[in-house]
Design a protein around this motif. Structure first.
Motif, PDB file in Angstrom:
ATOM      1  N   GLU A 133       0.762  -1.214   0.006  1.00  0.00           N
ATOM      2  CA  GLU A 133      -0.074   0.164  -0.112  1.00  0.00           C
ATOM      3  C   GLU A 133       0.970   1.218   0.050  1.00  0.00           C
ATOM      4  O   GLU A 133       0.158   2.164  -0.697  1.00  0.00           O
ATOM      5  N   THR A 134       1.883   1.280   0.723  1.00  0.00           N
ATOM      6  CA  THR A 134       3.006   2.400   0.639  1.00  0.00           C
ATOM      7  C   THR A 134       3.352   2.591  -0.656  1.00  0.00           C
ATOM      8  O   THR A 134       3.386   3.811  -1.305  1.00  0.00           O
ATOM      9  N   LEU A 135       3.594   1.559  -1.479  1.00  0.00           N
ATOM     10  CA  LEU A 135       4.023   1.764  -3.072  1.00  0.00           C
ATOM     11  C   LEU A 135       2.923   2.162  -3.879  1.00  0.00           C
ATOM     12  O   LEU A 135       3.070   3.357  -4.688  1.00  0.00           O
ATOM     13  N   ARG A 136       1.932   1.868  -3.503  1.00  0.00           N
ATOM     14  CA  ARG A 136       0.746   2.416  -4.347  1.00  0.00           C
ATOM     15  C   ARG A 136       0.389   3.856  -3.854  1.00  0.00           C
ATOM     16  O   ARG A 136       0.036   4.563  -4.857  1.00  0.00           O
ATOM     17  N   ALA A 137       0.350   4.147  -2.978  1.00  0.00           N
ATOM     18  CA  ALA A 137       0.067   5.505  -2.284  1.00  0.00           C
ATOM     19  C   ALA A 137       1.134   6.276  -2.914  1.00  0.00           C
ATOM     20  O   ALA A 137       1.002   7.447  -3.604  1.00  0.00           O
ATOM     21  N   TRP A 178       9.089  -9.405  -4.259  1.00  0.00           N
ATOM     22  CA  TRP A 178       7.590  -8.851  -3.856  1.00  0.00           C
ATOM     23  C   TRP A 178       7.633  -7.494  -4.655  1.00  0.00           C
ATOM     24  O   TRP A 178       6.289  -7.161  -4.875  1.00  0.00           O
ATOM     25  N   ILE A 179       8.523  -6.820  -4.432  1.00  0.00           N
ATOM     26  CA  ILE A 179       8.360  -5.371  -4.855  1.00  0.00           C
ATOM     27  C   ILE A 179       8.236  -5.196  -6.186  1.00  0.00           C
ATOM     28  O   ILE A 179       7.204  -4.432  -6.791  1.00  0.00           O
ATOM     29  N   ASP A 180       8.835  -6.050  -7.059  1.00  0.00           N
ATOM     30  CA  ASP A 180       8.562  -6.233  -8.525  1.00  0.00           C
ATOM     31  C   ASP A 180       7.495  -6.483  -8.989  1.00  0.00           C
ATOM     32  O   ASP A 180       6.546  -5.919  -9.811  1.00  0.00           O
ATOM     33  N   GLU A 181       6.729  -7.655  -8.299  1.00  0.00           N
ATOM     34  CA  GLU A 181       5.466  -8.173  -8.570  1.00  0.00           C
ATOM     35  C   GLU A 181       4.460  -7.100  -8.142  1.00  0.00           C
ATOM     36  O   GLU A 181       3.480  -6.845  -8.916  1.00  0.00           O
ATOM     37  N   ALA A 182       4.647  -6.202  -6.972  1.00  0.00           N
ATOM     38  CA  ALA A 182       3.640  -5.279  -6.411  1.00  0.00           C
ATOM     39  C   ALA A 182       3.609  -3.953  -7.487  1.00  0.00           C
ATOM     40  O   ALA A 182       2.608  -3.472  -8.022  1.00  0.00           O
ATOM     41  N   ILE A 186       0.445  -2.562  -9.382  1.00  0.00           N
ATOM     42  CA  ILE A 186       0.101  -1.118  -9.267  1.00  0.00           C
ATOM     43  C   ILE A 186       0.213  -0.472 -10.582  1.00  0.00           C
ATOM     44  O   ILE A 186      -0.913   0.348 -10.956  1.00  0.00           O
ATOM     45  N   GLU A 187       0.960  -0.634 -11.572  1.00  0.00           N
ATOM     46  CA  GLU A 187       1.046   0.016 -12.823  1.00  0.00           C
ATOM     47  C   GLU A 187      -0.153  -0.330 -13.561  1.00  0.00           C
ATOM     48  O   GLU A 187      -0.844   0.429 -14.196  1.00  0.00           O
TER      49      GLU A 187
END
Length: 203
Positions: A133-137, A178-182, A186-187
Motif C-alpha cells: 500500500e505504501t508503494l501504491r500511495a 515482492w516489490i517487482d510483483e507489486a 500497481i502499474e
C-alpha cells in the motif's frame, strides 16, 4: 509550480479526506503522539535492548499501530503531507489486519511466530501487505517513477532485513521479488483508472 508542490497539494487534500474517513468509521481510527503513552515508551526501551541498540529511533522516527490507534512521533504535524499520507495509508492496512484477525492473532503471529526475530515470516507478510500500500500511495501521489526509485526499494529491503523490525526476513531477494510483483500490479491498476481518450469522430 513544481512537480513537488503539485504532489504536496494533492497529498494535503487527500490527507484531509483520509483523516475525515478515519473519524467517520464505525470504529474511528485515532492518530496520537507516541511519546505520551507509557507502553510505547516501554516498547521503545525493550526494542533498544533486544536489538542491541539497532532500533534506537522507535519513539522519534517510527509509527506504530495497535488496534484502532496509530501512534506517531511528536513531530508528525510537521511532516510533509506526502510523507504523512503515505505512512497513514500504510498504517491503515494494519488497522484492517487487526479488524480481520483480532488482537490475539496479531500479537502472536506478528510478534512471536514462528520466531520473534530472524525468521518472523508472519510479521514479514503482515508488513508486506502494508508496504504494498505504501508503494501504491507513492505511485498515486508522486508518480510511478517515484514508486520505482532505487532509494525507496533499498529502504524497503533494509527495513525487512535490518533491525527496524527485528531482522524479520533476512532474504533480500524475496523482498525484491515482492516489490517487482507489486509494481507490475500497481502499474496495471493505474492504467485501468486513467480515463480513456475518446476516439475522434468520423468525418
Amino acid at each position: 509550480m513544481t512537480v513537488t508542490h503539485i504532489a504536496d497539494r494533492r497529498a494535503r487534500d487527500e490527507l484531509a479526506r483520509l483523516m475525515e474517513r478515519f473519524a467517520r468509521r464505525p470504529r474511528p481510527i485515532h492518530v496520537v503522539k507516541k511519546s505520551a503513552y507509557w507502553h510505547q515508551r516501554a516498547a521503545g526501551a525493550a526494542l533498544f535492548a533486544v536489538t542491541f541498540g539497532g532500533q534506537h529511533k522507535y519513539l522519534s522516527h517510527y509509527v506504530t499501530t495497535l488496534g484502532h490507534t496509530i501512534y506517531v512521533p511528536d513531530d508528525f504535524d510537521d511532516w510533509a503531507p506526502t510523507r504523512a499520507l503515505e505512512i497513514l495509508r500504510h498504517e491503515a492496512v494494519h488497522v484492517a489486519q487487526f479488524e480481520r484477525y483480532g488482537w490475539v492473532v496479531m500479537v502472536l503471529f506478528y510478534g512471536v511466530l514462528p520466531l520473534p526475530m530472524g525468521l518472523a515470516w508472519f510479521r514479514a507478510r503482515f508488513e508486506w501487505e502494508a508496504y504494498e500500500e505504501t508503494l501504491r500511495a507513492v505511485a498515486e501521489v508522486e508518480g510511478l517513477a517515484a514508486a520505482r526509485a532505487p532509494a525507496l526499494r533499498e529502504e524497503i529491503v533494509r527495513r525487512f532485513t535490518g533491525p527496524d523490525y527485528g531482522w524479520m526476513w533476512p532474504f533480500p531477494r524475496t523482498i525484491e521479488r515482492w516489490i517487482d510483483e507489486a509494481l507490475v500490479k500497481i502499474e496495471g491498476e493505474l492504467a485501468q483508472s486513467e480515463p480513456s481518450t475518446p476516439s475522434a469522430e468520423k468525418r
